[in-house]
Scaffold this motif. Structure first.
Motif, PDB file in Angstrom:
ATOM      1  N   GLU A 176       0.830  -1.209   0.000  1.00 44.01           N
ATOM      2  CA  GLU A 176       0.000   0.000   0.000  1.00 44.01           C
ATOM      3  C   GLU A 176       0.863   1.258   0.000  1.00 44.01           C
ATOM      4  O   GLU A 176       0.542   2.232  -0.669  1.00 44.01           O
ATOM      5  CB  GLU A 176      -0.956  -0.016   1.187  1.00 44.01           C
ATOM      6  CG  GLU A 176      -2.093  -1.008   1.024  1.00 44.01           C
ATOM      7  CD  GLU A 176      -2.993  -1.084   2.232  1.00 44.01           C
ATOM      8  OE1 GLU A 176      -2.749  -0.366   3.226  1.00 44.01           O
ATOM      9  OE2 GLU A 176      -3.940  -1.873   2.194  1.00 44.01           O
ATOM     10  N   ALA A 177       1.971   1.238   0.731  1.00 45.09           N
ATOM     11  CA  ALA A 177       2.876   2.391   0.746  1.00 45.09           C
ATOM     12  C   ALA A 177       3.490   2.600  -0.632  1.00 45.09           C
ATOM     13  O   ALA A 177       3.594   3.737  -1.105  1.00 45.09           O
ATOM     14  CB  ALA A 177       3.963   2.191   1.793  1.00 45.09           C
ATOM     15  N   SER A 178       3.889   1.515  -1.282  1.00 44.26           N
ATOM     16  CA  SER A 178       4.475   1.624  -2.618  1.00 44.26           C
ATOM     17  C   SER A 178       3.446   2.116  -3.630  1.00 44.26           C
ATOM     18  O   SER A 178       3.762   2.923  -4.498  1.00 44.26           O
ATOM     19  CB  SER A 178       5.033   0.268  -3.065  1.00 44.26           C
ATOM     20  OG  SER A 178       6.088  -0.114  -2.228  1.00 44.26           O
ATOM     21  N   VAL A 179       2.214   1.629  -3.529  1.00 40.20           N
ATOM     22  CA  VAL A 179       1.149   2.075  -4.435  1.00 40.20           C
ATOM     23  C   VAL A 179       0.887   3.557  -4.202  1.00 40.20           C
ATOM     24  O   VAL A 179       0.711   4.314  -5.149  1.00 40.20           O
ATOM     25  CB  VAL A 179      -0.129   1.231  -4.251  1.00 40.20           C
ATOM     26  CG1 VAL A 179      -1.307   1.859  -4.972  1.00 40.20           C
ATOM     27  CG2 VAL A 179       0.097  -0.192  -4.743  1.00 40.20           C
ATOM     28  N   SER A 180       0.899   3.984  -2.963  1.00 38.30           N
ATOM     29  CA  SER A 180       0.691   5.399  -2.656  1.00 38.30           C
ATOM     30  C   SER A 180       1.792   6.258  -3.279  1.00 38.30           C
ATOM     31  O   SER A 180       1.516   7.337  -3.815  1.00 38.30           O
ATOM     32  CB  SER A 180       0.653   5.600  -1.142  1.00 38.30           C
ATOM     33  OG  SER A 180       0.488   6.950  -0.832  1.00 38.30           O
ATOM     34  N   ASP A 181       3.034   5.779  -3.219  1.00 39.63           N
ATOM     35  CA  ASP A 181       4.135   6.508  -3.859  1.00 39.63           C
ATOM     36  C   ASP A 181       3.926   6.599  -5.370  1.00 39.63           C
ATOM     37  O   ASP A 181       4.165   7.644  -5.980  1.00 39.63           O
ATOM     38  CB  ASP A 181       5.471   5.827  -3.573  1.00 39.63           C
ATOM     39  CG  ASP A 181       5.889   5.951  -2.118  1.00 39.63           C
ATOM     40  OD1 ASP A 181       5.356   6.825  -1.417  1.00 39.63           O
ATOM     41  OD2 ASP A 181       6.754   5.151  -1.700  1.00 39.63           O
ATOM     42  N   LEU A 182       3.479   5.491  -5.976  1.00 39.57           N
ATOM     43  CA  LEU A 182       3.205   5.505  -7.422  1.00 39.57           C
ATOM     44  C   LEU A 182       2.071   6.465  -7.747  1.00 39.57           C
ATOM     45  O   LEU A 182       2.123   7.191  -8.739  1.00 39.57           O
ATOM     46  CB  LEU A 182       2.862   4.099  -7.916  1.00 39.57           C
ATOM     47  CG  LEU A 182       4.036   3.159  -8.113  1.00 39.57           C
ATOM     48  CD1 LEU A 182       3.538   1.751  -8.401  1.00 39.57           C
ATOM     49  CD2 LEU A 182       4.928   3.639  -9.239  1.00 39.57           C
ATOM     50  N   ASP A 183       1.023   6.462  -6.918  1.00 33.03           N
ATOM     51  CA  ASP A 183      -0.090   7.388  -7.126  1.00 33.03           C
ATOM     52  C   ASP A 183       0.410   8.830  -7.143  1.00 33.03           C
ATOM     53  O   ASP A 183       0.047   9.614  -8.017  1.00 33.03           O
ATOM     54  CB  ASP A 183      -1.153   7.222  -6.033  1.00 33.03           C
ATOM     55  CG  ASP A 183      -1.908   5.911  -6.117  1.00 33.03           C
ATOM     56  OD1 ASP A 183      -1.767   5.194  -7.132  1.00 33.03           O
ATOM     57  OD2 ASP A 183      -2.638   5.603  -5.160  1.00 33.03           O
ATOM     58  N   ASP A 184       1.256   9.168  -6.172  1.00 28.75           N
ATOM     59  CA  ASP A 184       1.799  10.527  -6.105  1.00 28.75           C
ATOM     60  C   ASP A 184       2.602  10.864  -7.363  1.00 28.75           C
ATOM     61  O   ASP A 184       2.494  11.970  -7.900  1.00 28.75           O
ATOM     62  CB  ASP A 184       2.694  10.696  -4.872  1.00 28.75           C
ATOM     63  CG  ASP A 184       1.915  10.640  -3.570  1.00 28.75           C
ATOM     64  OD1 ASP A 184       0.673  10.795  -3.601  1.00 28.75           O
ATOM     65  OD2 ASP A 184       2.551  10.431  -2.522  1.00 28.75           O
ATOM     66  N   GLU A 185       3.392   9.902  -7.835  1.00 29.29           N
ATOM     67  CA  GLU A 185       4.197  10.111  -9.043  1.00 29.29           C
ATOM     68  C   GLU A 185       3.304  10.317 -10.263  1.00 29.29           C
ATOM     69  O   GLU A 185       3.527  11.213 -11.079  1.00 29.29           O
ATOM     70  CB  GLU A 185       5.129   8.915  -9.254  1.00 29.29           C
ATOM     71  CG  GLU A 185       6.032   9.038 -10.447  1.00 29.29           C
ATOM     72  CD  GLU A 185       7.199   9.979 -10.246  1.00 29.29           C
ATOM     73  OE1 GLU A 185       7.765  10.420 -11.260  1.00 29.29           O
ATOM     74  OE2 GLU A 185       7.535  10.286  -9.092  1.00 29.29           O
ATOM     75  N   ILE A 186       2.261   9.494 -10.387  1.00 25.89           N
ATOM     76  CA  ILE A 186       1.344   9.592 -11.531  1.00 25.89           C
ATOM     77  C   ILE A 186       0.586  10.912 -11.491  1.00 25.89           C
ATOM     78  O   ILE A 186       0.431  11.590 -12.509  1.00 25.89           O
ATOM     79  CB  ILE A 186       0.381   8.389 -11.554  1.00 25.89           C
ATOM     80  CG1 ILE A 186       1.164   7.093 -11.825  1.00 25.89           C
ATOM     81  CG2 ILE A 186      -0.720   8.583 -12.597  1.00 25.89           C
ATOM     82  CD1 ILE A 186       0.378   5.819 -11.537  1.00 25.89           C
TER      83      ILE A 186
END
Length: 82
Positions: free
Chosen positions: A29-39
């Motif tokens: 979930e933390a990694s997905v959140s980081d990807l969301d921020d990048e996108i």
């Protein structure tokens, strides 16, 4: 991650979401959140990237419990995909 395209980031995000049940859910979930921020931080420069960003917005609206926003985005996606 700045060397990846928006499409590559969204594909990676989808894979992580699929696999998060098999691994440590908190770390995923933390990694997905980081990807969301990048996108979110990158501008869409092609129709496909715009669609990818709308799909993320739809997913985030669903998580937040906003069914009307989800329907609105799905309607826009339906038009854009055809």
């Amino acid at each position: 991650m700045s060397m990846h395209t928006l499409n590559e980031l969204t594909i990676h995000r989808a894979r992580m979401l699929r696999e998060q049940d098999l691994h440590d859910r908190g770390a995923a979930e933390a990694s997905v959140s980081d990807l969301d921020d990048e996108i979110i931080s990158r501008p869409a420069t092609t129709p496909d990237e715009g669609i990818a960003k709308l799909e993320l917005a739809r997913d985030l609206a669903a998580i937040e419990g906003c069914p009307n926003v989800v329907k609105l985005i799905e309607g826009a996606l339906l038009v854009l995909r055809h």
